[in-house]
Design a protein around this motif. Structure first.
Motif: not given
Length: 71
Positions: A4-25
């Motif tokens: 579970x810790x690994x999945x959370x760590x893997x999911x919250x990598x900067x790629x996904x966060x940056x992708x979310x910001x790009x869509x937000x922009x």
């Protein structure tokens, strides 16, 4: 790390966060300013949470804007 810790760590990598910001922009309903920082952050985070629930994070590609100049 456990699974579970690994999945959370893997999911919250900067790629996904940056992708979310790009869509937000691109979202015209968000006013990007220092005063609205928390609102902007929560919009992007909620988008990311939605992707986690769906099990799918869409790829982001920069949309090319063509500028026509007068001759």
């Amino acid at each position: 790390m456990n699974q579970v810790q690994f999945l959370c760590y893997d999911l919250l990598c900067s790629y996904y966060l940056k992708t979310s910001v790009c869509y937000g922009i691109e979202d015209e309903n968000i006013f990007w300013s220092a005063v609205n920082f928390l609102k902007c952050f929560w919009v992007c985070l909620r988008r990311l949470i939605g992707w986690v629930r769906e099990g799918h994070c869409p790829n982001y590609s920069v949309k090319e804007k063509i500028c026509l100049r007068d001759k």
